[in-house]
Design a protein around this motif. Structure first.
Motif, short mmCIF file in Angstrom:
data_model
loop_
_atom_site.label_atom_id
_atom_site.label_comp_id
_atom_site.label_asym_id
_atom_site.label_seq_id
_atom_site.Cartn_x
_atom_site.Cartn_y
_atom_site.Cartn_z
N PHE A 33 12.39 -35.78 12.93
CA PHE A 33 10.98 -35.59 13.26
C PHE A 33 10.52 -34.17 12.91
CE2 PHE A 33 11.32 -39.40 16.01
CZ PHE A 33 10.12 -40.02 15.66
N TRP A 34 11.40 -33.20 13.13
CA TRP A 34 11.05 -31.81 12.82
C TRP A 34 10.85 -31.63 11.32
CZ3 TRP A 34 12.83 -27.85 9.81
CH2 TRP A 34 12.31 -26.58 10.08
N VAL A 35 11.75 -32.18 10.53
CA VAL A 35 11.65 -32.08 9.07
C VAL A 35 10.37 -32.74 8.58
CG1 VAL A 35 12.66 -32.91 6.90
CG2 VAL A 35 14.14 -31.90 8.67
N ILE A 36 10.07 -33.90 9.13
CA ILE A 36 8.88 -34.63 8.72
C ILE A 36 7.61 -33.85 9.04
CG2 ILE A 36 7.53 -36.71 9.20
CD1 ILE A 36 10.36 -38.03 9.76
N ARG A 37 7.60 -33.24 10.21
CA ARG A 37 6.42 -32.51 10.65
C ARG A 37 6.26 -31.17 9.94
NH1 ARG A 37 1.65 -33.07 13.33
NH2 ARG A 37 2.64 -34.42 14.87
N ASN A 38 7.35 -30.42 9.77
CA ASN A 38 7.26 -29.04 9.31
C ASN A 38 7.52 -28.85 7.82
OD1 ASN A 38 7.05 -27.25 11.94
ND2 ASN A 38 8.51 -28.87 12.39
N ILE A 39 8.11 -29.84 7.17
CA ILE A 39 8.37 -29.72 5.73
C ILE A 39 7.46 -30.65 4.94
CG2 ILE A 39 10.10 -30.06 3.92
CD1 ILE A 39 12.22 -29.13 5.88
N TYR A 40 7.30 -31.87 5.41
CA TYR A 40 6.45 -32.83 4.70
C TYR A 40 5.03 -32.88 5.28
CZ TYR A 40 10.65 -34.51 2.39
OH TYR A 40 11.80 -34.61 1.64
N PHE A 41 4.83 -32.29 6.45
CA PHE A 41 3.51 -32.18 7.08
C PHE A 41 2.85 -33.55 7.29
CE2 PHE A 41 4.25 -28.30 4.61
CZ PHE A 41 4.25 -27.37 5.64
N VAL A 42 3.65 -34.51 7.71
CA VAL A 42 3.13 -35.84 8.04
C VAL A 42 3.73 -36.27 9.38
CG1 VAL A 42 2.81 -36.54 5.64
CG2 VAL A 42 4.99 -37.01 6.77
N ASP A 43 3.27 -37.41 9.88
CA ASP A 43 3.84 -38.00 11.08
C ASP A 43 3.67 -39.51 10.99
OD1 ASP A 43 1.15 -38.48 11.72
OD2 ASP A 43 1.02 -36.66 12.94
N LEU A 44 4.02 -40.19 12.07
CA LEU A 44 3.94 -41.64 12.06
C LEU A 44 2.51 -42.15 11.87
CD1 LEU A 44 6.47 -42.89 14.78
CD2 LEU A 44 6.37 -43.61 12.39
N LEU A 96 6.44 -43.01 4.89
CA LEU A 96 7.29 -41.86 4.57
C LEU A 96 8.06 -41.41 5.80
CD1 LEU A 96 8.28 -39.61 2.71
CD2 LEU A 96 6.22 -38.31 3.30
N THR A 97 7.41 -41.37 6.95
CA THR A 97 8.06 -40.93 8.18
C THR A 97 9.23 -41.83 8.54
OG1 THR A 97 5.98 -40.02 9.01
CG2 THR A 97 7.71 -40.45 10.62
N LEU A 98 9.03 -43.13 8.50
CA LEU A 98 10.09 -44.07 8.84
C LEU A 98 11.24 -43.99 7.83
CD1 LEU A 98 7.85 -47.09 9.86
CD2 LEU A 98 9.38 -45.82 11.38
N ARG A 99 10.89 -43.84 6.56
CA ARG A 99 11.93 -43.74 5.53
C ARG A 99 12.82 -42.52 5.77
NH1 ARG A 99 9.01 -43.63 1.23
NH2 ARG A 99 9.20 -41.49 0.51
#
Length: 228
Positions: free
Chosen positions: A38-49, A55-58
């Protein structure tokens, strides 16, 4: 002649045991990897669920799957006959098989099947497979006896099987409860498929882990009281 007539005793599958503290460590490590995801998704890809569920689920299942396989393959049945790498290989088969089963179940229960929803359903199914099928695949392999005894008959023996059974059912039940807000006309973005279902499954898995730890401790205390 008498010995020849004797029935052969069925082989019992033997695996590595684990204490309640060890189970807590497993849950802590896998939970940390999920949090890192979740941290990587939020802080590197700047997305969420909500903004990009596909992308988040993947990313979540890609990050979580390796650590689940690495740990649960250590508890494989009959390690003298089944190598560690064989357990890893059957975990990959379990991931794909479990994703197909979860996708079929979701669509059967009303999940959208349009092209826009297909990537979300696929990656949600893979994440659910990591929660429900992959640990059992690593430990049991293709042993139908163990699968049926644990998941159908609900007769787990030992802490490893409690670690497999209860969080898996927790994820399924949590996902089912998470789907309840979807048809309501609140018009909230988190009601879209499969956002609330995913949060429900994660929450249910955590509750299942807590329940399994509590049961391990209670059973240990009960065993100690009987021996005293």
């Amino acid at each position: 002649m008498k010995e020849a007539k004797k029935k052969k005793k069925p082989e019992t599958s033997i695996g590595v045991s684990i204490s309640a503290l060890g189970a807590f460590s497993v849950y802590l490590i896998t939970g940390l990897f999920l949090a890192v995801g979740f941290w990587v998704i939020r802080n590197i890809y700047f997305v969420d669920l909500i903004s990009d569920p596909s992308l988040t689920l993947r990313l979540l299942w890609i990050i979580e799957f390796p650590i689940v396989v690495v740990i649960y393959s250590l508890f494989r049945r009959n390690p003298e006959k089944c190598s560690y790498f064989r357990a890893v290989g059957r975990s990959i088969v379990g991931l794909i098989s479990g994703a197909l089963i979860n996708a079929f179940g979701a669509v059967s229960l009303g999940a959208p099947i349009g092209m826009q929803s297909l990537p979300k359903t696929i990656h949600w199914s893979f994440l659910m497979s990591v929660f429900t099928v992959v640990p059992a695949s690593a430990v049991f392999g293709a042993s139908w006896t163990d699968w049926h005894r644990v998941f159908a008959s609900l007769k787990p023996t030992g802490n490893v099987e409690y670690m497999i059974l209860i969080p898996a059912y927790g994820a399924i039940i949590g996902g089912w409860f998470g789907a309840w807000p979807m048809p309501l006309d609140w018009e909230r973005p988190w009601q879209e498929w499969p956002i609330c279902v995913c949060y429900g499954a994660i929450g249910g898995c955590i509750v299942g882990q807590i329940a399994s730890l509590s049961l391990m401790i209670l059973l240990r205390k009960h065993k100690n009281m009987k021996l005293a």
